[in-house]
Enzyme design. Structure first.
Site, PDB file in Angstrom:
ATOM      1  CB  CYS A  80      -0.897  -0.013   1.231  1.00  0.00           C
ATOM      2  SG  CYS A  80      -1.894   1.481   1.423  1.00  0.00           S
ATOM      3  CB  CYS A  83      -0.307   2.216   5.763  1.00  0.00           C
ATOM      4  SG  CYS A  83      -1.047   0.668   5.207  1.00  0.00           S
ATOM      5  CB  CYS A 128      -5.021  -0.635   2.455  1.00  0.00           C
ATOM      6  SG  CYS A 128      -3.749  -1.001   3.685  1.00  0.00           S
ATOM      7  CB  CYS A 131      -4.239   3.007   5.791  1.00  0.00           C
ATOM      8  SG  CYS A 131      -4.073   2.813   4.010  1.00  0.00           S
ATOM      9  CB  CYS A 151      -8.815  -4.382 -11.617  1.00  0.00           C
ATOM     10  SG  CYS A 151      -8.387  -3.296 -12.976  1.00  0.00           S
TER      11      CYS A 151
END
Length: 167
Positions: A80, A83, A128, A131, A151
């Site tokens: 991510c 984070c 995510c 976060c 995707c």
């Protein structure tokens, strides 16, 4: 004629009443959830580029075929960008032909899904887990063994080359 006009007015009024919910970004709907990493808008804007902020925090979508990560073929981990939580192994990446980095499986305990009914469509948004950043969407037209296509927006990801976690 009166009945047709009444029907059309009623339809228009009900459509306008539903419009705010349809236009509400998926991440705005998910903002009510509590995540491990929670920052103010000012802190997110300081941490992310304007384009990353638009994708991760406002559920924007980058233009297809613009992410360098779409052509990333080395072994490693996709994390991510907000984070740095590891999300996908390069072992699960495939070329979907859609213009966005695609994976057939996330790492364990990396992502969560949320219903996304924005713009009159029904999709599964991928966030995510740590976060709550908007990553993209998951579809059921991917390759075996899962049949799924995660995707993802390249702007929502960072890549670290190295040994790829097992799929």
């Amino acid at each position: 004629m009166y009945h047709r006009r009444h029907f059309l007015n009623t339809l228009a009024a009900s459509s306008l009443a539903a419009l705010p919910g349809m236009l509400l970004t998926p991440t705005a709907r998910a903002a009510k959830a509590t995540f491990e990493v929670t920052l103010s808008d000012a802190e997110w804007k300081k941490r992310l580029s304007p384009q990353q902020y638009a994708v991760l925090r406002q559920a924007d979508t980058e233009a297809p075929f613009t992410s360098p990560l779409n052509k990333e073929h080395r072994a490693g981990v996709f994390s991510c960008a907000g984070c740095q939580l590891p999300l996908f192994s390069s072992a699960t990446k495939f070329d979907s032909g859609t213009g966005w980095p695609s994976f057939w499986k996330p790492l364990d305990n990396a992502v969560v899904k949320a219903a996304d009914n924005s713009f009159g469509m029904s999709r599964d948004e991928v966030l995510c887990r740590r976060c709550g950043g908007h990553l993209g969407h998951v579809f059921d037209d991917g390759p075996k063994p899962t049949g799924l296509r995660y995707c993802m927006n390249g702007l929502a990801l960072s890549f670290t080359p190295g040994a790829a976690p097992a799929a």
